[in-house]
Design a protein around this motif. Structure first.
Motif, PDB file in Angstrom:
ATOM      1  N   LYS A 228     -41.205  36.659  35.634  1.00  0.00           N
ATOM      2  CA  LYS A 228     -41.103  36.021  34.315  1.00  0.00           C
ATOM      3  C   LYS A 228     -39.960  36.631  33.498  1.00  0.00           C
ATOM      4  O   LYS A 228     -39.283  35.908  32.748  1.00  0.00           O
ATOM      5  CB  LYS A 228     -42.431  36.171  33.572  1.00  0.00           C
ATOM      6  CG  LYS A 228     -43.589  35.448  34.264  1.00  0.00           C
ATOM      7  CD  LYS A 228     -44.923  35.800  33.636  1.00  0.00           C
ATOM      8  CE  LYS A 228     -46.082  35.193  34.421  1.00  0.00           C
ATOM      9  NZ  LYS A 228     -47.398  35.616  33.884  1.00  0.00           N
ATOM     10  N   ILE A 229     -39.733  37.933  33.654  1.00  0.00           N
ATOM     11  CA  ILE A 229     -38.624  38.596  32.941  1.00  0.00           C
ATOM     12  C   ILE A 229     -37.286  38.087  33.469  1.00  0.00           C
ATOM     13  O   ILE A 229     -36.365  37.785  32.701  1.00  0.00           O
ATOM     14  CB  ILE A 229     -38.718  40.134  33.098  1.00  0.00           C
ATOM     15  CG1 ILE A 229     -39.975  40.665  32.395  1.00  0.00           C
ATOM     16  CG2 ILE A 229     -37.476  40.814  32.510  1.00  0.00           C
ATOM     17  CD1 ILE A 229     -40.307  42.110  32.751  1.00  0.00           C
ATOM     18  N   ILE A 230     -37.174  37.982  34.802  1.00  0.00           N
ATOM     19  CA  ILE A 230     -35.930  37.483  35.423  1.00  0.00           C
ATOM     20  C   ILE A 230     -35.654  36.055  34.941  1.00  0.00           C
ATOM     21  O   ILE A 230     -34.517  35.691  34.611  1.00  0.00           O
ATOM     22  CB  ILE A 230     -36.033  37.516  36.964  1.00  0.00           C
ATOM     23  CG1 ILE A 230     -36.118  38.965  37.460  1.00  0.00           C
ATOM     24  CG2 ILE A 230     -34.828  36.820  37.610  1.00  0.00           C
ATOM     25  CD1 ILE A 230     -36.395  39.097  38.955  1.00  0.00           C
ATOM     26  N   ASN A 231     -36.698  35.252  34.888  1.00  0.00           N
ATOM     27  CA  ASN A 231     -36.563  33.860  34.438  1.00  0.00           C
ATOM     28  C   ASN A 231     -36.100  33.792  32.983  1.00  0.00           C
ATOM     29  O   ASN A 231     -35.314  32.918  32.601  1.00  0.00           O
ATOM     30  CB  ASN A 231     -37.911  33.146  34.592  1.00  0.00           C
ATOM     31  CG  ASN A 231     -37.777  31.645  34.556  1.00  0.00           C
ATOM     32  OD1 ASN A 231     -36.951  31.063  35.256  1.00  0.00           O
ATOM     33  ND2 ASN A 231     -38.573  31.002  33.726  1.00  0.00           N
ATOM     34  N   GLU A 232     -36.548  34.739  32.176  1.00  0.00           N
ATOM     35  CA  GLU A 232     -36.167  34.804  30.762  1.00  0.00           C
ATOM     36  C   GLU A 232     -34.736  35.316  30.592  1.00  0.00           C
ATOM     37  O   GLU A 232     -34.011  34.873  29.693  1.00  0.00           O
ATOM     38  CB  GLU A 232     -37.146  35.723  30.020  1.00  0.00           C
ATOM     39  CG  GLU A 232     -36.929  35.828  28.528  1.00  0.00           C
ATOM     40  CD  GLU A 232     -37.252  34.547  27.763  1.00  0.00           C
ATOM     41  OE1 GLU A 232     -36.620  34.325  26.716  1.00  0.00           O
ATOM     42  OE2 GLU A 232     -38.121  33.771  28.212  1.00  0.00           O
ATOM     43  N   LEU A 233     -34.313  36.251  31.478  1.00  0.00           N
ATOM     44  CA  LEU A 233     -32.977  36.862  31.371  1.00  0.00           C
ATOM     45  C   LEU A 233     -31.847  35.861  31.607  1.00  0.00           C
ATOM     46  O   LEU A 233     -30.805  35.925  30.971  1.00  0.00           O
ATOM     47  CB  LEU A 233     -32.848  38.019  32.375  1.00  0.00           C
ATOM     48  CG  LEU A 233     -33.530  39.326  31.985  1.00  0.00           C
ATOM     49  CD1 LEU A 233     -33.590  40.270  33.176  1.00  0.00           C
ATOM     50  CD2 LEU A 233     -32.792  39.999  30.832  1.00  0.00           C
ATOM     51  N   LYS A 234     -32.062  34.989  32.607  1.00  0.00           N
ATOM     52  CA  LYS A 234     -31.058  33.975  32.955  1.00  0.00           C
ATOM     53  C   LYS A 234     -29.686  34.598  33.250  1.00  0.00           C
ATOM     54  O   LYS A 234     -28.642  34.091  32.824  1.00  0.00           O
ATOM     55  CB  LYS A 234     -30.945  32.926  31.839  1.00  0.00           C
ATOM     56  CG  LYS A 234     -32.205  32.095  31.652  1.00  0.00           C
ATOM     57  CD  LYS A 234     -32.049  31.076  30.537  1.00  0.00           C
ATOM     58  CE  LYS A 234     -33.241  30.138  30.452  1.00  0.00           C
ATOM     59  NZ  LYS A 234     -34.538  30.792  30.221  1.00  0.00           N
ATOM     60  N   ILE A 235     -29.690  35.717  33.971  1.00  0.00           N
ATOM     61  CA  ILE A 235     -28.441  36.348  34.427  1.00  0.00           C
ATOM     62  C   ILE A 235     -28.146  35.827  35.829  1.00  0.00           C
ATOM     63  O   ILE A 235     -28.985  35.945  36.726  1.00  0.00           O
ATOM     64  CB  ILE A 235     -28.570  37.893  34.446  1.00  0.00           C
ATOM     65  CG1 ILE A 235     -28.878  38.420  33.049  1.00  0.00           C
ATOM     66  CG2 ILE A 235     -27.294  38.534  34.992  1.00  0.00           C
ATOM     67  CD1 ILE A 235     -29.189  39.915  33.008  1.00  0.00           C
TER      68      ILE A 235
END
Length: 383
Positions: A228-235
């Protein structure tokens, strides 16, 4: 001084408590005679190893069908340990006991020797929940379960007639004093330890922004937040390396389902059972270490990251406050996905890496920790 060390964990269990038992018992041989009592599947036996430890393997398995059903390995180990000490205490002339892992050794009070106990964390901080909290009812069940576990251990700890408790952090000390009502006068805070390696080999950082976490798949480790954090980061060029055992299979399966649903398989690299050299290489090549646990006893992985000059973001648990204060890094006080993602982006955009005071690492070595412990023992031994 003849020192009796007791641990419910073996020396090769690849856990923080196993490392703690192994490293402390090795380093304490420099100051006193060490007798280490640990569980074994095989018959009770004693060996003297190359470090000078007298290791007594106490059997924790039985061939008796009824005993297998009625007693778990812990109970068998404790019962066999009691019988062994009853018969051999005069032979070993033990002056002091230190329970490195476990707190069910109430029979030790019968020997009228000083008793030390290391409390790594306070149950149920690391207990696997009966039901993963997902709705109102499941949250109530989880709270009730945790209350019952806490009550049980509160009783056990209060009836464990120890002289001193050794804790790895102020976090655990606060848990004991506030939630178990243990007197702070009985608690000694001694930091985590780490094996210092003199290797000077340098590794180039990964091209992609790389986050790394040394953890395990348990509910309190909060690994489920990572997708969920990776999805939020959008890097775009982001990879998150997770080094850890699939301890809770159900939890790991739920994590995988989330990764597949968010289509993040390219961003997440899972590794387990790697060598120490491989682990250090991965730490040195990464850009940021992230610890998301809601509870930690030791915090050794965070300490390893700092010793390897890696920037860090950690939740406030275990020894994270002490480690971050000493070596630099950032602390998290929220488990909100957006808050964590914003913190990571801020750290990524900063050019400087706040790792400091690496000269102080000698005070976090196992040798120094053993020295501090011996000074505590010596006080009670002379007294």
């Amino acid at each position: 001084m003849n020192l009796g060390l007791i641990s419910e964990t073996t020396l090769n269990a690849n856990t923080g408590t196993s490392v703690y038992t192994n490293e402390l018992s090795k380093n304490l041989t420099k100051y006193c005679k060490v007798f280490l009592f640990i569980p074994s599947r095989f018959k009770t036996k004693e060996i003297r190893d190359k470090y000078g430890r007298n290791i007594i393997y106490i059997q924790n398995q039985t061939n008796n069908f009824f005993e297998k059903k009625l007693k778990n390995p812990r109970k068998i180990f404790i019962n066999n340990l009691k019988n062994f000490l009853d018969n051999n205490l005069k032979k070993y002339k033990l002056d002091l006991f230190h329970c490195l892992y476990g707190h069910y050794f109430h029979f030790l009070k019968n020997y009228k020797k000083p008793i030390y106990w290391t409390c790594h964390n306070v149950p149920p901080n690391e207990n696997t929940p009966i039901i993963y909290p997902s709705n109102y009812l499941s949250k109530i069940i989880d709270r009730l379960f945790r209350f019952l576990i806490r009550t049980k251990h509160k009783y056990l700890i209060k009836n464990f007639k120890f002289d001193k408790i050794i804790v790895p952090s102020n976090y655990v000390k606060e848990e004991l004093t506030k939630k178990i009502n243990v007197s702070s006068n009985k608690i000694i805070q001694i930091n985590n330890g780490i094996t210092l390696v003199n290797g000077k080999k340098k590794f180039k950082k990964y091209r992609n922004f790389t986050i790394i976490s040394l953890t395990s798949f348990k509910y309190h480790k909060n690994v489920h937040l990572i997708p969920k954090i990776i999805n939020e980061l959008k890097i775009k060029n982001l990879q998150w390396i997770i080094i850890g055992n699939y301890t809770d299979k159900k939890y790991f399966h739920q994590f995988n389902k989330c990764v597949e649903f968010l289509k993040l398989k390219k961003n997440i690299k899972l590794k387990q059972n790697i060598t120490e050299k491989e682990k250090i290489k991965l730490l040195k090549k990464s850009h940021l270490y992230v610890q998301l646990s809601s509870n930690e006893g030791f915090g050794i992985p965070l300490l390893e990251a700092k010793i390897n000059k890696l920037n860090s973001l950690s939740t406030v648990c275990g020894a994270s406050r002490e480690i971050t204060k000493n070596f630099g890094g950032y602390l998290l006080r929220s488990y909100n996905i957006r808050t964590i993602a914003k913190k990571i982006l801020k750290i990524k955009n900063k050019k400087n890496n706040p790792v400091k005071n690496l000269k102080n690492r000698k005070f976090w070595s196992w040798q120094y920790i053993a020295y501090k412990l011996y000074n505590c023992y010596n006080y009670d031994y002379i007294k």
